[in-house]
Design a protein around this motif. Structure first.
Motif: not given
Length: 93
Positions: A26-38
């Protein structure tokens, strides 16, 4: 309560049974996580089905969750030592 969604950080196999889905879908990411992967450990449960998030959103963990390890060690010294047991049926680490 009117919240459109809530996040959890944890085991996807456990939380998926309560309707949580991988937040990166849903295009939400945790700070510091890789935004190019699940990131299956960062999950969302959507209550407002009209939520259609097209923009990438980064969730920053509130500072209240940051702890000083030395303070934790001092706090723990107040209690008798207990051996941590791993029992059958616990989720794998």
């Amino acid at each position: 309560m009117g919240f459109p969604f809530i996040f959890v950080i944890g085991d996807e196999n456990y939380y998926s049974r309560f309707g949580f889905k991988i937040a990166s879908k849903h295009n939400f990411y945790l700070d510091g996580a890789d935004t190019t992967q699940e990131n299956p450990f960062f999950m969302i449960k959507i209550f407002d089905e009209e939520l259609n998030n097209e923009n990438q959103v980064i969730f920053y963990t509130p500072s209240v969750f940051e702890v000083n390890e030395e303070d934790v060690d001092e706090f723990d010294k107040q209690f008798d030592y207990k051996e941590k047991l791993v029992l059958d049926g616990q989720l794998d680490n």
